[in-house]
Design an enzyme around this catalytic site. Structure first.
Site, PDB file in Angstrom:
ATOM      1  N   GLN A  79      25.679  53.048 -12.678  1.00  0.00           N
ATOM      2  CA  GLN A  79      24.510  52.374 -13.257  1.00  0.00           C
ATOM      3  C   GLN A  79      23.330  53.361 -13.299  1.00  0.00           C
ATOM      4  OE1 GLN A  79      22.004  49.379 -11.360  1.00  0.00           O
ATOM      5  NE2 GLN A  79      22.395  48.009 -13.085  1.00  0.00           N
ATOM      6  N   TYR A 159      12.615  47.115 -14.443  1.00  0.00           N
ATOM      7  CA  TYR A 159      12.504  48.579 -14.353  1.00  0.00           C
ATOM      8  C   TYR A 159      12.135  49.164 -15.719  1.00  0.00           C
ATOM      9  CZ  TYR A 159      14.205  47.753  -9.700  1.00  0.00           C
ATOM     10  OH  TYR A 159      14.315  47.285  -8.417  1.00  0.00           O
ATOM     11  N   ARG A 206      22.743  46.454 -19.091  1.00  0.00           N
ATOM     12  CA  ARG A 206      22.369  45.273 -18.292  1.00  0.00           C
ATOM     13  C   ARG A 206      20.965  44.817 -18.679  1.00  0.00           C
ATOM     14  NH1 ARG A 206      22.281  43.641 -11.820  1.00  0.00           N
ATOM     15  NH2 ARG A 206      23.663  41.906 -12.236  1.00  0.00           N
ATOM     16  N   GLY A 300      27.741  39.880  -6.540  1.00  0.00           N
ATOM     17  CA  GLY A 300      26.921  40.809  -5.770  1.00  0.00           C
ATOM     18  C   GLY A 300      27.086  40.595  -4.279  1.00  0.00           C
TER      19      GLY A 300
HETATM   20  C1  LIG Z   1      21.186  44.468  -1.771  1.00  0.00           C
HETATM   21  C2  LIG Z   1      21.088  44.296  -3.261  1.00  0.00           C
HETATM   22  C3  LIG Z   1      20.861  45.400  -4.069  1.00  0.00           C
HETATM   23  C4  LIG Z   1      20.829  45.271  -5.461  1.00  0.00           C
HETATM   24  N1  LIG Z   1      20.686  46.399  -6.247  1.00  0.00           N
HETATM   25  C5  LIG Z   1      20.805  46.305  -7.595  1.00  0.00           C
HETATM   26  C6  LIG Z   1      20.868  47.475  -8.402  1.00  0.00           C
HETATM   27  O1  LIG Z   1      20.838  48.625  -7.940  1.00  0.00           O
HETATM   28  N2  LIG Z   1      20.966  47.296  -9.747  1.00  0.00           N
HETATM   29  C7  LIG Z   1      21.004  46.049 -10.317  1.00  0.00           C
HETATM   30  O2  LIG Z   1      21.090  45.949 -11.547  1.00  0.00           O
HETATM   31  N3  LIG Z   1      20.981  44.932  -9.566  1.00  0.00           N
HETATM   32  C8  LIG Z   1      20.906  45.030  -8.227  1.00  0.00           C
HETATM   33  N4  LIG Z   1      20.967  43.892  -7.461  1.00  0.00           N
HETATM   34  C9  LIG Z   1      21.200  42.590  -8.100  1.00  0.00           C
HETATM   35  C10 LIG Z   1      22.708  42.274  -8.105  1.00  0.00           C
HETATM   36  O3  LIG Z   1      23.389  43.131  -9.017  1.00  0.00           O
HETATM   37  C11 LIG Z   1      22.960  40.831  -8.541  1.00  0.00           C
HETATM   38  O4  LIG Z   1      22.357  40.622  -9.790  1.00  0.00           O
HETATM   39  C12 LIG Z   1      22.405  39.813  -7.526  1.00  0.00           C
HETATM   40  O5  LIG Z   1      22.846  40.108  -6.223  1.00  0.00           O
HETATM   41  C13 LIG Z   1      22.802  38.383  -7.901  1.00  0.00           C
HETATM   42  O6  LIG Z   1      24.208  38.249  -7.924  1.00  0.00           O
HETATM   43  P1  LIG Z   1      24.972  37.492  -6.707  1.00  0.00           P
HETATM   44  O7  LIG Z   1      24.367  36.121  -6.627  1.00  0.00           O
HETATM   45  O8  LIG Z   1      26.429  37.499  -7.061  1.00  0.00           O
HETATM   46  O9  LIG Z   1      24.661  38.278  -5.456  1.00  0.00           O
HETATM   47  C14 LIG Z   1      20.969  43.991  -6.066  1.00  0.00           C
HETATM   48  C15 LIG Z   1      21.169  42.879  -5.234  1.00  0.00           C
HETATM   49  C16 LIG Z   1      21.243  43.020  -3.860  1.00  0.00           C
HETATM   50  C17 LIG Z   1      21.523  41.807  -3.019  1.00  0.00           C
END
Ligand SMILES: Cc1cc2nc3c(=O)[nH]c(=O)nc-3n(C[C@H](O)[C@H](O)[C@H](O)COP(=O)(O)O)c2cc1C
Length: 342
Positions: A79, A159, A206, A300
């Site tokens: 990414q 971002y 994304r 996630g």
């Molecule tokens: C610890 C953490 C770090 C994350 N870092 C990123 C990232 O680097 N890039 C991104 O697009 N989303 C990031 N996200 C968002 C996740 O990709 C995802 O959209 C979010 O956790 C919701 O999905 P979930 O409910 O399955 O966890 C992050 C989320 C968490 C919890």
């Protein structure tokens, strides 16, 4: 597996390490892993200890990761990330963060000292925009050299790309601001650059069209037409997929319902594969796919605590609970030490 920043590259050059390779290897049974955001140049940084992708040593570091995942027959995309104004001079050798316009997001950046208040960024010059576009191309080439199966442009979650799209963060009056087409242009300039260097069939994007009151982004009357324009124009590029993020810090009754609505809307516009994300379980994800709302669902937080998520889904096994205190930057603890079911 959804992209997740874990801040474990605690070394001077921000290279991926054997520990990071072990983390991804543990999760290789995911059909597709999208790596944590990896910065495309030094000014892209807005969080501490991210494994980045603009030096040769960083490419070598990522090879440890891609080799480990491929040895277990997994697939992994990188990414590509530029945080723009979600940063701080402490992370940029004293320089001001770069952004489309000099507007403080009034948010927090994650530095070595912990969370710090954001500042008013510097408005990017046309030359800085051009060199950033170039750096996205170089970073994509670096990712393929490092053995990634593809790249995802992180154009979501407030971002740099999102800062160009939104009126609250972009008040430029040149070719990168003003109309919807001009605010969207940075993304398409980057895709045009990538098209000269890599196969766009291996490039995903994304977006988070419904993000509001999070990371300095607020919805306005042009938000929906802006994303309709972007998603429609993405059809011209033959991309790997569109990945819709429902990530939010706002108090929302049901973020999963919201991303389902968002997905239904943009599904009608986007002709390629659609991945959706936010709060899904095995059951709700299967429903979303069976009903045709999406082609794939990414997970996630479930993946933080359950390296063998696929096997747990298959066997209807109980899930480990994640420890939020160790999501960022604490070595192996809360990173590679979650137990496998078998
Ligand atoms: C610890 C953490 C770090 C994350 N870092 C990123 C990232 O680097 N890039 C991104 O697009 N989303 C990031 N996200 C968002 C996740 O990709 C995802 O959209 C979010 O956790 C919701 O999905 P979930 O409910 O399955 O966890 C992050 C989320 C968490 C919890």
């Amino acid at each position: 597996m959804a992209p997740m920043t874990r801040s474990r590259a605690d070394n001077p050059e921000h290279t991926a390490t054997p520990l990071i390779a072990e983390y991804y290897e543990q999760r290789a049974s995911a059909g597709l892993i999208i790596s944590e955001g990896t910065h495309v140049n030094p000014m892209a940084i807005g969080s501490a200890d991210i494994p980045d992708i603009y030096t040769q040593n960083q490419i070598e570091g990522w090879k440890l990761v891609t080799d480990a995942v491929h040895q277990r027959d997994g697939k992994i995309f990188a990414q590509l990330w530029h945080e723009g104004r979600i940063s701080h001079p402490d992370l940029l050798q004293g320089k001001l963060p770069l952004a489309p316009s000099a507007i403080n997001p009034e948010f927090k950046a994650f530095s070595k000292k912990g969370f710090v208040d954001t500042v008013t960024p510097k408005e990017m010059s046309l030359e800085e925009i051009r060199s950033t576009i170039h750096d996205f191309g170089k970073a994509a080439s670096n990712a393929f050299e490092a053995g990634f199966d593809g790249v995802e442009l992180h154009a979501a979650n407030g971002y740099l790309f999102h800062q160009f799209f939104a009126k609250c963060s972009n008040i430029r009056t040149d070719e990168y601001g003003g109309s919807i087409e001009k605010r969207a242009r940075f993304l398409f300039d980057v895709l045009d650059e990538l098209s000269t260097l890599v196969d766009l069939k291996k490039v995903g994007v994304r977006l988070s069209p419904s993000m509001d009151k999070t990371f300095g982004i607020t919805v306005d009357s042009e938000t929906i037409p802006t994303f309709e324009y972007i998603v429609n124009k993405m059809n011209d590029y033959g991309l790997a997929y569109l990945h819709l993020s429902g990530f939010t810090l706002a108090e929302e009754a049901d973020p999963m319902e919201r991303i389902l609505e968002t997905a239904k809307h943009y599904r009608k516009i986007f002709k390629g594969p659609l991945i959706i994300n936010k709060g899904f379980t095995k059951e709700t994800a299967n429903e979303a796919i069976d009903s045709g709302t999406a082609d794939m669902v990414s997970f996630g937080e479930l993946y933080i605590a359950n390296p063998d998520l696929v096997e747990r889904f298959e066997g209807d096994l109980p899930m480990n609970a994640g420890d939020r205190d160790t999501y960022y930057g604490t070595g192996p603890k809360g990173y590679t030490d979650y137990p496998f079911a078998n």
